[in-house]
Design a protein around this motif. Structure first.
Motif, mmCIF file in Angstrom:
data_model
loop_
_atom_site.group_PDB
_atom_site.id
_atom_site.type_symbol
_atom_site.label_atom_id
_atom_site.label_comp_id
_atom_site.label_asym_id
_atom_site.label_seq_id
_atom_site.Cartn_x
_atom_site.Cartn_y
_atom_site.Cartn_z
ATOM 1 N N UNK A 13 -0.243 -0.066 -1.260
ATOM 2 C CA UNK A 13 0.339 -1.114 -0.412
ATOM 3 C C UNK A 13 -0.080 -0.930 1.049
ATOM 4 N N UNK A 14 -0.065 0.302 1.526
ATOM 5 C CA UNK A 14 -0.500 0.567 2.906
ATOM 6 C C UNK A 14 -1.983 0.216 3.081
ATOM 7 N N UNK A 15 -2.799 0.593 2.109
ATOM 8 C CA UNK A 15 -4.232 0.285 2.169
ATOM 9 C C UNK A 15 -4.457 -1.227 2.170
ATOM 10 N N UNK A 16 -3.673 -1.948 1.383
ATOM 11 C CA UNK A 16 -3.802 -3.401 1.329
ATOM 12 C C UNK A 16 -3.562 -4.019 2.704
ATOM 13 N N UNK A 17 -2.515 -3.571 3.371
ATOM 14 C CA UNK A 17 -2.239 -4.072 4.716
ATOM 15 C C UNK A 17 -3.325 -3.703 5.706
ATOM 16 N N UNK A 18 -3.802 -2.460 5.607
ATOM 17 C CA UNK A 18 -4.849 -1.997 6.523
ATOM 18 C C UNK A 18 -6.145 -2.787 6.337
ATOM 19 N N UNK A 19 -6.548 -2.985 5.090
ATOM 20 C CA UNK A 19 -7.777 -3.726 4.817
ATOM 21 C C UNK A 19 -7.646 -5.194 5.195
ATOM 22 N N UNK B 117 7.195 -13.757 9.484
ATOM 23 C CA UNK B 117 8.452 -14.095 8.814
ATOM 24 C C UNK B 117 8.257 -14.085 7.296
ATOM 25 N N UNK B 118 7.131 -14.635 6.870
ATOM 26 C CA UNK B 118 6.801 -14.626 5.436
ATOM 27 C C UNK B 118 6.675 -13.194 4.924
ATOM 28 N N UNK B 119 6.071 -12.325 5.730
ATOM 29 C CA UNK B 119 5.962 -10.906 5.370
ATOM 30 C C UNK B 119 7.337 -10.275 5.187
ATOM 31 N N UNK B 120 8.257 -10.571 6.118
ATOM 32 C CA UNK B 120 9.618 -10.029 6.030
ATOM 33 C C UNK B 120 10.330 -10.511 4.773
ATOM 34 N N UNK B 121 10.073 -11.760 4.404
ATOM 35 C CA UNK B 121 10.673 -12.294 3.176
ATOM 36 C C UNK B 121 10.098 -11.596 1.944
ATOM 37 N N UNK B 122 8.787 -11.408 1.935
ATOM 38 C CA UNK B 122 8.130 -10.786 0.770
ATOM 39 C C UNK B 122 8.595 -9.357 0.553
ATOM 40 N N UNK C 127 5.086 -7.972 -3.159
ATOM 41 C CA UNK C 127 4.930 -6.934 -2.132
ATOM 42 C C UNK C 127 3.479 -6.856 -1.652
ATOM 43 N N UNK C 128 2.525 -6.964 -2.579
ATOM 44 C CA UNK C 128 1.107 -6.967 -2.201
ATOM 45 C C UNK C 128 0.776 -8.182 -1.346
ATOM 46 N N UNK C 129 1.315 -9.347 -1.721
ATOM 47 C CA UNK C 129 1.103 -10.557 -0.924
ATOM 48 C C UNK C 129 1.680 -10.385 0.478
ATOM 49 N N UNK C 130 2.828 -9.747 0.538
ATOM 50 C CA UNK C 130 3.434 -9.479 1.840
ATOM 51 C C UNK C 130 2.583 -8.566 2.697
ATOM 52 N N UNK C 131 1.937 -7.563 2.081
ATOM 53 C CA UNK C 131 1.067 -6.661 2.847
ATOM 54 C C UNK C 131 -0.172 -7.392 3.370
ATOM 55 N N UNK D 294 -1.016 -10.833 10.188
ATOM 56 C CA UNK D 294 -0.095 -10.935 11.332
ATOM 57 C C UNK D 294 -0.381 -9.861 12.376
ATOM 58 N N UNK D 295 -0.649 -8.641 11.909
ATOM 59 C CA UNK D 295 -0.944 -7.540 12.839
ATOM 60 C C UNK D 295 -2.198 -7.823 13.655
ATOM 61 N N UNK D 296 -3.231 -8.362 13.005
ATOM 62 C CA UNK D 296 -4.461 -8.708 13.722
ATOM 63 C C UNK D 296 -4.197 -9.733 14.812
ATOM 64 N N UNK D 297 -3.348 -10.711 14.513
ATOM 65 C CA UNK D 297 -3.011 -11.733 15.512
ATOM 66 C C UNK D 297 -2.189 -11.119 16.636
ATOM 67 N N UNK D 298 -1.212 -10.293 16.266
ATOM 68 C CA UNK D 298 -0.308 -9.707 17.261
ATOM 69 C C UNK D 298 -1.055 -8.927 18.327
ATOM 70 N N UNK D 299 -2.052 -8.131 17.910
ATOM 71 C CA UNK D 299 -2.732 -7.245 18.861
ATOM 72 C C UNK D 299 -3.976 -7.867 19.484
ATOM 73 N N UNK D 300 -4.117 -9.180 19.395
ATOM 74 C CA UNK D 300 -5.239 -9.826 20.072
ATOM 75 C C UNK D 300 -4.858 -11.168 20.686
ATOM 76 N N UNK D 301 -4.187 -12.033 19.939
ATOM 77 C CA UNK D 301 -3.938 -13.404 20.412
ATOM 78 C C UNK D 301 -2.988 -13.445 21.604
#
Length: 452
Positions: free
Chosen positions: A97-103, A133-138, A147-151, A157-164
């Motif tokens: 799950x962590x790898x899924x989010x990272x990738x 928000x969708x991630x928090x729901x998943x 859970x994989x879809x949420x990751x 979301x993380x990519x957007x947060x640290x750039x946009x």
């Protein structure tokens, strides 16, 4: 009775306040000079509009920034425990799950800039609120595909947060013709706000878990903050765009730029060392996110009978990071320069390596906790002088993190942290022999060219 981790948090907060006072004292003279310069400009009728615009932009950005970062940090302490303890997933599946989010974050990072240019940065920040928000729901649904879809959604979301969000600020400042020094001031305040918000989020998440007896409660609270962020962004932010995105659209994953970057790095050993140092350091940071919880639980004599206060521990790490950042500011303010930056980079890698090695060698819960705090302090010193990691070095970074996460479970956790420690030590040596030497030569060359 106040527990061990609560006492350590109070101690670290006290140290942070002392360092904050010291940092303000060291930089006070420069601020006075800056204030005098600003007052002269205002007396002459110059920069009044700029000053008002700065105050408005600062307020608009920092309010939103505090909310979205609070939503992000609320999720930090209990992700591992939710998957492992409440949902009963195996440690290897948690790693998947962590790898899924990272990738997911790694693959979408090159696309975020294109999306911002084409659709607007405000729209992308609003999209972040929805996807997170969708991630928090998943994550509240104990069903592996969800859970994989949420990751995946969380990585985007993380990519957007640290750039946009930063891109919106930079573009807005450019549209208002604000000086770069004022923009740096906003970023400096944002860093301070982020530290306090992260600390508060850790304490809040801990209290939520205690009150509700559920690891999902911080994620529900995070979703509520994201709703608030959506409303504030929609009401107070203006839209801005970048280029037309045509060039970027032809090379979404920057394959041409990777080739150009490799040709440049191949001819300059210093760039290669800097890139590899960042790869080692950031790889260690990503691995730490996954490993710190099970590593402390393993050393705790009372776990699982008594759960660790992960929120307080997380807050301690965030305060440690702030301490490192403040220490860096004091050192640079007192004696800045290219050579100092290079030497500091080498020392930070060396101390980070020592901290991780100490955590592996010791089986004491207290020693591991303080070793991790020392590592986070090194992270705080690393971030202010880090360069943007080239896409070229993200390739080995991704390989390093994915392989380590997939192998670093159960008895292999110590081996992964040991490998990270060795790589950081190697980076420290290479930085000392290559980057510091080159910086010394550059300073000497500049000194010889100065007229006497």
């Amino acid at each position: 009775m106040v527990g061990f981790y609560e006492l350590q948090l109070i101690l670290l907060i006290s140290l942070c306040l002392i360092f904050l006072f010291l940092e303000r004292h060291v930089s006070r003279r420069k601020e006075k000079e800056k204030d005098l310069h600003t007052a002269e400009r205002l007396e002459n009728g110059e920069g009044a509009v700029s000053h008002n615009s700065l105050a408005t932009l600062t307020r608009q950005y920092l309010i939103v920034y505090a909310i979205v970062m609070g939503a992000d940090w609320l999720q930090g302490p209990y992700v591992y425990s939710l998957y492992r303890e409440q949902y009963g997933l195996s440690e290897r599946m948690v790693a998947v799950l962590f790898v899924t989010g990272f990738m997911s974050a790694g693959l979408t990072a090159p696309l975020v800039g294109v999306w911002a240019d084409q659709h607007g940065r405000k729209k992308l920040c609003l999209a972040f609120c929805l996807t997170y928000m969708f991630t928090c729901c998943c994550i509240t649904v104990p069903y592996l595909p969800i859970l994989l879809l949420g990751r995946v959604s969380g990585g985007i979301s993380t990519s957007i947060l640290y750039s946009a969000f930063e891109s919106w600020l930079v573009s807005s400042a450019g549209a208002l013709a604000l000086p770069s020094a004022e923009l740096s001031t906003i970023f400096g305040r944002a860093t301070l706000v982020n530290g306090f918000v992260a600390t508060g989020a850790g304490v809040a998440s801990n209290q939520l878990v205690v009150l509700t007896n559920s690891f999902t409660s911080p994620f529900i609270a995070s979703g509520a903050l994201l709703v608030l962020a959506y409303v504030v962004i929609r009401a107070s932010w203006g839209e801005n765009f970048g280029g037309n995105g045509t060039t970027a659209g032809k090379d979404l994953f920057q394959l041409r730029r990777l080739g150009q970057a490799w040709r440049i790095v191949r001819d300059d050993p210093m760039l290669l060392v800097i890139g590899l140092t960042q790869t080692c350091f950031e790889g260690s940071m990503y691995l730490f996110v996954f490993l710190w919880v099970p590593f402390l639980q393993e050393a705790s004599p009372t776990f699982p009978a008594i759960a660790l206060p992960l929120g307080y521990i997380f807050s301690s790490f965030m305060i440690s990071m702030m301490l490192g950042s403040l220490l860096y500011s004091v050192v640079i303010t007192q004696s800045g320069g290219l050579t100092v930056h290079a030497k500091l980079s080498s020392l930070v890698c060396a101390f980070a390596a020592l901290a991780l090695a100490t955590s592996v060698r010791s089986e004491s819960e207290c020693v591991r906790f303080w070793a991790f705090c020392a590592f986070e302090a090194c992270v705080g010193m690393y971030y202010p002088h880090r360069a943007t990691l080239s896409s070229l070095f993200r390739v080995p970074l991704n390989v390093f993190v994915v392989v380590s996460l997939m192998t670093g479970v159960s008895s292999a956790r110590g081996a992964v942290l040991s490998a990270s420690s060795l790589m950081l030590a190697f980076s420290a040596l290479m930085t000392a022999f290559v980057v510091v030497t080159r910086a010394d030569d550059h300073v000497s060359a500049e000194a010889s060219l100065r007229p006497e």
